[in-house]
Every structure is written in C-alpha cells, then in structure tokens.
Design a protein around this motif. Structure first.
Motif, PDB file in Angstrom:
ATOM      1  N   GLY A  48     -24.915 -10.703 -22.841  1.00 22.16           N
ATOM      2  CA  GLY A  48     -23.860 -11.572 -23.317  1.00 22.16           C
ATOM      3  C   GLY A  48     -24.102 -13.029 -23.006  1.00 22.16           C
ATOM      4  N   ASP A  50     -22.393 -15.245 -21.466  1.00 21.22           N
ATOM      5  CA  ASP A  50     -22.084 -15.751 -20.128  1.00 21.22           C
ATOM      6  C   ASP A  50     -23.284 -15.611 -19.205  1.00 21.22           C
ATOM      7  OD1 ASP A  50     -21.858 -12.943 -20.142  1.00 21.22           O
ATOM      8  OD2 ASP A  50     -20.520 -12.955 -18.407  1.00 21.22           O
ATOM      9  N   SER A  55     -21.686 -19.701 -22.064  1.00 19.11           N
ATOM     10  CA  SER A  55     -20.262 -19.471 -22.239  1.00 19.11           C
ATOM     11  C   SER A  55     -19.447 -20.546 -21.547  1.00 19.11           C
ATOM     12  CB  SER A  55     -19.877 -18.097 -21.677  1.00 19.11           C
ATOM     13  OG  SER A  55     -18.492 -17.932 -21.656  1.00 19.11           O
ATOM     14  N   THR A 125     -16.203 -12.852 -27.163  1.00 19.09           N
ATOM     15  CA  THR A 125     -16.623 -11.507 -26.799  1.00 19.09           C
ATOM     16  C   THR A 125     -16.157 -11.196 -25.381  1.00 19.09           C
ATOM     17  OG1 THR A 125     -18.734 -11.912 -25.646  1.00 19.09           O
ATOM     18  CG2 THR A 125     -18.753 -12.114 -28.043  1.00 19.09           C
ATOM     19  N   CYS A 127     -18.082 -10.807 -23.099  1.00 16.42           N
ATOM     20  CA  CYS A 127     -19.049 -11.511 -22.252  1.00 16.42           C
ATOM     21  C   CYS A 127     -18.833 -13.014 -22.265  1.00 16.42           C
ATOM     22  CB  CYS A 127     -20.469 -11.198 -22.722  1.00 16.42           C
ATOM     23  SG  CYS A 127     -20.924  -9.459 -22.601  1.00 16.42           S
ATOM     24  N   TYR A 138     -26.500  -8.534 -27.735  1.00 17.27           N
ATOM     25  CA  TYR A 138     -25.703  -7.358 -27.389  1.00 17.27           C
ATOM     26  C   TYR A 138     -24.894  -7.695 -26.153  1.00 17.27           C
ATOM     27  CZ  TYR A 138     -24.564  -2.725 -25.536  1.00 17.27           C
ATOM     28  OH  TYR A 138     -23.902  -1.630 -25.030  1.00 17.27           O
ATOM     29  N   CYS A 139     -23.606  -7.390 -26.178  1.00 17.03           N
ATOM     30  CA  CYS A 139     -22.732  -7.640 -25.040  1.00 17.03           C
ATOM     31  C   CYS A 139     -22.405  -6.312 -24.362  1.00 17.03           C
ATOM     32  CB  CYS A 139     -21.443  -8.331 -25.492  1.00 17.03           C
ATOM     33  SG  CYS A 139     -20.186  -8.459 -24.180  1.00 17.03           S
ATOM     34  N   TYR A 146     -23.650  -8.534 -31.755  1.00 15.74           N
ATOM     35  CA  TYR A 146     -23.090  -9.702 -32.436  1.00 15.74           C
ATOM     36  C   TYR A 146     -24.181 -10.373 -33.260  1.00 15.74           C
ATOM     37  CZ  TYR A 146     -18.901  -9.148 -29.646  1.00 15.74           C
ATOM     38  OH  TYR A 146     -17.749  -8.646 -29.090  1.00 15.74           O
TER      39      TYR A 146
END
Length: 296
Positions: A48, A50, A55, A125, A127, A138-139, A146
């Motif tokens: 993710g 983050d 993020s 998301t 994440c 991919y989270c 995504y």
C-alpha cells in the motif's frame, strides 16, 4: 490474446470508481528528480501507498462506487473484452482468479477472491491515499488491487515497453501474485526495510512475476464458470514476448538508467530486467508455483 466471445464477464470482481470524489487530505509525493526516481522505483512494490511513504497518513475512507461505473454497464461478454481495454482487464481478473481458485483447491487450500479497483488520479484505500503516480499496487489492508488504466499508456511512453494486450495482462497477474503471497503469508517478507539485489523485497517481486507466468501457462486451459470453457482462447508466443518485454521495462536497472542515468544495485527493490524476465519465464515454462522459490 483472444477471449471467448460468448463468455460472460464477472464484473463483481471489479469496482469501478473512476469519477468518484475521494474525501480526505492530499497524498504527498516528494518533488524534484529525486522524488521522481523514488516514485518510479516504488512501482510494482505490491504494498500500500503508506508503506511507500506516499500517503498523507490519515485514516482515509476507501473509495466507493460512483455513477461512473462504466465497467458494470459496458463489460458483459468476452466479445467486449476483445474490443475494450477496461473490459479486457475485467476478463484477465476473472481468468487469473479462476486459476488461483482452482490451484488452491488442488492443493487443499482456500483462495479468497480479491477485487480490482479501477480509479482515476487519486484513490482512498485501507493503506492510505494514493495518486495515479504510484502505479498499480496491492493493498494488504483491504486485500484489493488498485489500478489506474492510464498506467498502460505510461508503460509504453515512460518505460519503453512495446505494449500489447498481454503486457497489460502481465501487470494484472503480477499484482494478483502479491495477493497470493498475502494469503500464503510471504508478502510481509518485503517489509524488513532492506534493499538490494539479494533482498527479500526483490524476492517478493520476482515471485509475483513467477506467479504471473504460472497463470499464463494455464490461462488457455482454466475453465470459466459461465461456460465451462477457457475464457482465454488464444495466447501466442508474441503475447508472451510482450509480457517479457513489459517485465524487463520495469526492472530496477532499466528504470534507474532511464531516470537517474546510473544503476545502483544496492537500492534495488524489484530486481533487474533480466531477473524479472527470468522468473516470469520460469513460471511460464514450469506452470508450477512450487518452482517460484525466489528466496533461495
């Protein structure tokens, strides 16, 4: 790459939020050439935003479906997949998940299906919040893939890939390789903070490439639920070459050479162009996920 015209696409596996307004703070990305290089090297990390430092760090709500749900409206059959990029991606998602569902059952396991979220520009998301600049990811927080479909154009224009429908399919299959890793408990190995050609982060990425190759090997024999016939009816040597070309285009060495003018293997997080091609090919030739041990 061709799909069965009569197959019915399962659009429930795709959430189309293009056109949605995503509440919350603005995602932050470092500026200048250093920020650009860091951003490009984050592509295909499989985690993710983050964890990529992209993020805003707030508790952003996940994107919800909007009135612009084009996929559910327009992508109904394999014939649609043969004519539209978004419908083709739906069909690839269906095929990839049909394969992994069957493969997990064969190994006495249980596969949990993961939606792909189509977004444009920005998305919230589990994440964190990401922009399209992050690329496909991919989270693990919400177990979703995504994808901004505009990335496929950038794969050609920014990264020099030749393109083609199977290059797009490779991207999708790679991200679902991360979902498989998440279900098997290996995805977290990339989160030790280490980089370099022999790091676990590179091992995770190369394994996802190998898993993409395993799916490709079985793509024309995996039955579709709606017809009992394979959803993908034709996959040629030229298609596989397009996938190998896309894998090479996002190798760490190619990206570093293109955007920073030098190659620094100690900072690799994804593997070289040759490694990415090697492991996709290993999965494709063997068709066996057990042959995808990239951590040796």
């Amino acid at each position: 790459m061709q799909f069965d015209d009569d197959a019915r696409l399962d659009t429930s596996e795709v959430q189309d939020v293009r056109g949605s307004r995503i509440p919350g703070g603005r995602a932050t990305v470092g500026g200048g050439i250093a920020g650009l290089v860091a951003l490009l090297l984050a592509l295909f990390l499989g985690v993710g935003p983050d964890q990529l430092g992209l993020s805003s760090g707030g508790d952003e709500p996940a994107a919800t479906s909007s009135g612009f749900a084009q996929v559910q409206r327009d992508c109904r059959t394999g014939q649609d997949a043969n004519t539209r990029d978004d419908c083709r991606t739906v069909a690839v998602v269906n095929s990839v998940q049909d394969f992994w569902d069957e493969e997990f059952r064969r190994r006495d396991g249980a596969y949990t299906r993961s939606p792909t979220v189509f977004f444009a520009q920005r998305v919230g998301t589990a994440c964190g919040t990401a922009t399209s600049a992050v690329g496909p990811f991919y989270c693990p927080g919400d177990r979703k893939v995504y994808l901004d479909l505009g990335f496929f154009g950038e794969l050609r224009s920014k990264f020099g890939a030749g393109g083609g429908p199977f290059a797009q399919a490779y991207v999708v299959a790679h991200e679902y390789g991360h979902h498989v890793q998440d279900l098997m408990g290996t995805l977290s190995r990339s989160q030790d903070g280490l980089t370099g050609a022999g790091s676990a982060a590179v091992g995770v990425e190369l394994q996802a490439d190998c898993y993409a190759g395993v799916w490709a090997r079985h793509a024309t024999t995996t039955p579709d639920e709606s017809t009992g016939r394979p959803l993908i009816t034709s996959l040629t040597a030229a298609d596989i070459a397009d996938g190998l070309d896309a894998a090479a285009a996002v190798g760490d060495d190619r990206i570093q050479e293109r955007f920073q003018g030098r190659v620094t293997p100690e900072t690799w997080t994804h593997g070289s162009a040759a490694q990415r091609q090697q492991w996709f090919d290993a999965g494709y030739r063997s068709g066996d996920m057990a042959r995808c041990d990239t951590f040796r």
